[in-house]
Design a protein around this motif. Structure first.
Motif, mmCIF file in Angstrom:
data_model
loop_
_atom_site.group_PDB
_atom_site.id
_atom_site.type_symbol
_atom_site.label_atom_id
_atom_site.label_comp_id
_atom_site.label_asym_id
_atom_site.label_seq_id
_atom_site.Cartn_x
_atom_site.Cartn_y
_atom_site.Cartn_z
ATOM 1 N N GLY A 169 0.836 -1.194 0.000
ATOM 2 C CA GLY A 169 0.000 0.000 0.000
ATOM 3 C C GLY A 169 0.874 1.249 0.000
ATOM 4 O O GLY A 169 1.761 1.378 0.850
ATOM 5 N N ILE A 171 0.532 5.222 0.270
ATOM 6 C CA ILE A 171 -0.433 6.269 0.610
ATOM 7 C C ILE A 171 0.254 7.616 0.534
ATOM 8 O O ILE A 171 1.256 7.858 1.215
ATOM 9 C CB ILE A 171 -1.056 6.042 2.001
ATOM 10 N N LEU A 183 -4.224 3.413 9.440
ATOM 11 C CA LEU A 183 -3.291 2.717 8.559
ATOM 12 C C LEU A 183 -2.348 1.811 9.342
ATOM 13 O O LEU A 183 -2.075 0.671 8.934
ATOM 14 C CB LEU A 183 -2.494 3.737 7.747
ATOM 15 N N SER A 187 -2.001 -2.337 9.021
ATOM 16 C CA SER A 187 -0.746 -3.049 8.785
ATOM 17 C C SER A 187 -0.442 -4.021 9.921
ATOM 18 O O SER A 187 0.035 -5.137 9.693
ATOM 19 C CB SER A 187 0.401 -2.049 8.635
ATOM 20 N N GLU A 193 2.520 -4.503 3.878
ATOM 21 C CA GLU A 193 3.513 -3.428 3.856
ATOM 22 C C GLU A 193 2.867 -2.123 3.421
ATOM 23 O O GLU A 193 2.160 -2.066 2.422
ATOM 24 C CB GLU A 193 4.658 -3.772 2.891
ATOM 25 N N LEU A 194 3.140 -1.064 4.176
ATOM 26 C CA LEU A 194 2.653 0.269 3.836
ATOM 27 C C LEU A 194 3.827 1.215 3.681
ATOM 28 O O LEU A 194 4.741 1.232 4.504
ATOM 29 C CB LEU A 194 1.713 0.798 4.929
ATOM 30 N N LEU A 196 4.354 5.202 3.397
ATOM 31 C CA LEU A 196 3.614 6.433 3.634
ATOM 32 C C LEU A 196 4.446 7.635 3.202
ATOM 33 O O LEU A 196 5.554 7.838 3.711
ATOM 34 C CB LEU A 196 3.245 6.551 5.112
ATOM 35 N N VAL A 218 5.848 -0.864 8.126
ATOM 36 C CA VAL A 218 5.466 0.512 7.795
ATOM 37 C C VAL A 218 6.714 1.377 7.687
ATOM 38 O O VAL A 218 7.538 1.407 8.600
ATOM 39 C CB VAL A 218 4.522 1.105 8.864
ATOM 40 N N THR A 297 -8.246 3.843 4.446
ATOM 41 C CA THR A 297 -8.104 2.467 4.962
ATOM 42 C C THR A 297 -9.208 1.558 4.439
ATOM 43 O O THR A 297 -8.969 0.378 4.192
ATOM 44 C CB THR A 297 -8.118 2.459 6.501
ATOM 45 N N LEU A 300 -8.337 0.688 0.803
ATOM 46 C CA LEU A 300 -7.209 -0.238 0.759
ATOM 47 C C LEU A 300 -7.640 -1.636 1.203
ATOM 48 O O LEU A 300 -7.269 -2.641 0.585
ATOM 49 C CB LEU A 300 -6.076 0.282 1.649
#
Length: 332
Positions: A169, A171, A183, A187, A193-194, A196, A218, A297, A300
């Motif tokens: 993801g 963002i 978020l 996770s 996996e995010l 940001l 993250v 969120t 996603l």
């Protein structure tokens, strides 16, 4: 035979006699703290299997001994039990529950000490052992029990973590602490996996609000770093022309070719920028034409569920095709 039965957290109000009625035998020796000790000595041989099949039963352990609280005696008794179980083969894990909180060693400390000692005689495996040595610390005694892989933990079907790691993801510009908190919780729960694109201080505030340590899944990244290692970058936007059908097609292609999908989203106030849109291969809108955007969120999570469901169906299809091929090969 006495069995230590631990119940799922939601079953705290269960009636003890409901358990006995499920196996139609046995007697309650002890009840409380979301667990029970049940004597099944006079039960048929399949009583353990029937206990294991009860949905609200979390763990089963067979009680071997109740001894005084002496570490040397605990170590020796546990060694004998383990040796009888493994017989030179098989792995083990030690689990300790400290019911008496005044006992000087914590559950973790005692489990490590006992595990280190037993590792001289059998191979330890903390992830998926063949056998469990279970120790419960009471006010005046140690309860020593054992279990097997099949008895101790029910088999729960779940999405393979390797699949989740193939979805990232991205963002762009989360602005509020609440959005960042959502978020982080996503996770934390799913292991996705995010990346940001935002201010590190905002994410640190979100961690503090959630009382969470930094998650390895993250990271705060710069725009030029956001798509590193992504094979199929996909923008999720309410202004896109293609819908879920396109996302399912993308998912099927990624599954066949073992590719990583990057889901690119904006924040609660702004859509994805032109700079990131130019780097994407596809743009997809989600849901009906209500005219109202989803929260980051929610969008996603929705997209994740579509992708993972597609992969589950494809995995099932592959299994059926393989079974049919094997059946044809066996047919004379």
């Amino acid at each position: 035979m006495r069995v230590l039965v631990t119940f799922e957290p939601y079953a705290r109000g269960i009636n003890p006699y409901d358990v006995l009625s499920r196996i139609n035998c046995g007697s309650i020796m002890e009840w409380g703290r979301n667990k029970a000790i049940i004597d099944i000595s006079d039960c048929p041989e399949d009583a353990l299997a029937r206990l294991r099949d009860i949905e609200y039963v979390a763990h089963l352990s067979i009680i071997d001994q109740v001894i005084r609280r002496d570490l040397n005696e605990l170590f020796e008794a546990s060694k004998k039990i383990l040796m009888n179980l493994v017989g030179g083969k098989g792995t083990f894990k030690v689990i300790v529950r400290r019911m008496d909180k005044k006992y000087p060693m914590t559950s973790v400390e005692l489990a490590k000490a006992l595990g280190k000692y037993l590792a001289q005689f059998a191979e330890a495996n903390l992830e998926d052992p063949d056998y469990y040595i279970y120790v419960e610390v009471r006010e005046d005694s140690f309860i020593i029990a054992h279990s097997t892989r099949e008895l101790f933990s029910k088999r729960r079907e779940s999405i393979p973590i390797d699949w989740v790691r193939r979805i990232i993801g991205i963002i762009e510009g989360p602005r509020t602490v609440y959005e960042a908190m959502d978020l982080l919780q996503l996770s934390h729960a799913l292991g996705v996996e995010l990346r940001l694109i935002t201010d590190q201080l905002l994410i640190e505030r979100a961690y503090r609000a959630l009382k969470l340590s930094a998650l390895p899944t993250v990271t705060v990244v710069k725009p030029e770093e956001a798509l590193a290692g992504v094979d199929i970058p996909v923008v999720l936007s309410m202004h896109a022309r293609d819908n879920e059908k396109k996302l399912i097609e993308i998912s099927r292609d990624a599954y066949r070719r073992n590719l990583r999908i990057g889901l690119i989203l904006g924040n609660e106030y702004e859509d994805v920028s032109m700079a990131l849109r130019d780097k994407a291969l596809y743009e997809v809108r989600l849901g009906p034409l209500t005219g109202h955007p989803m929260r980051t969120t929610i969008a996603l999570t929705y997209a994740l569920s579509l992708i993972l469901t597609t992969w589950v169906l494809m995995s099932n299809e592959a299994t059926r095709d393989r079974d049919k091929t094997q059946e044809v090969q066996r047919t004379p």
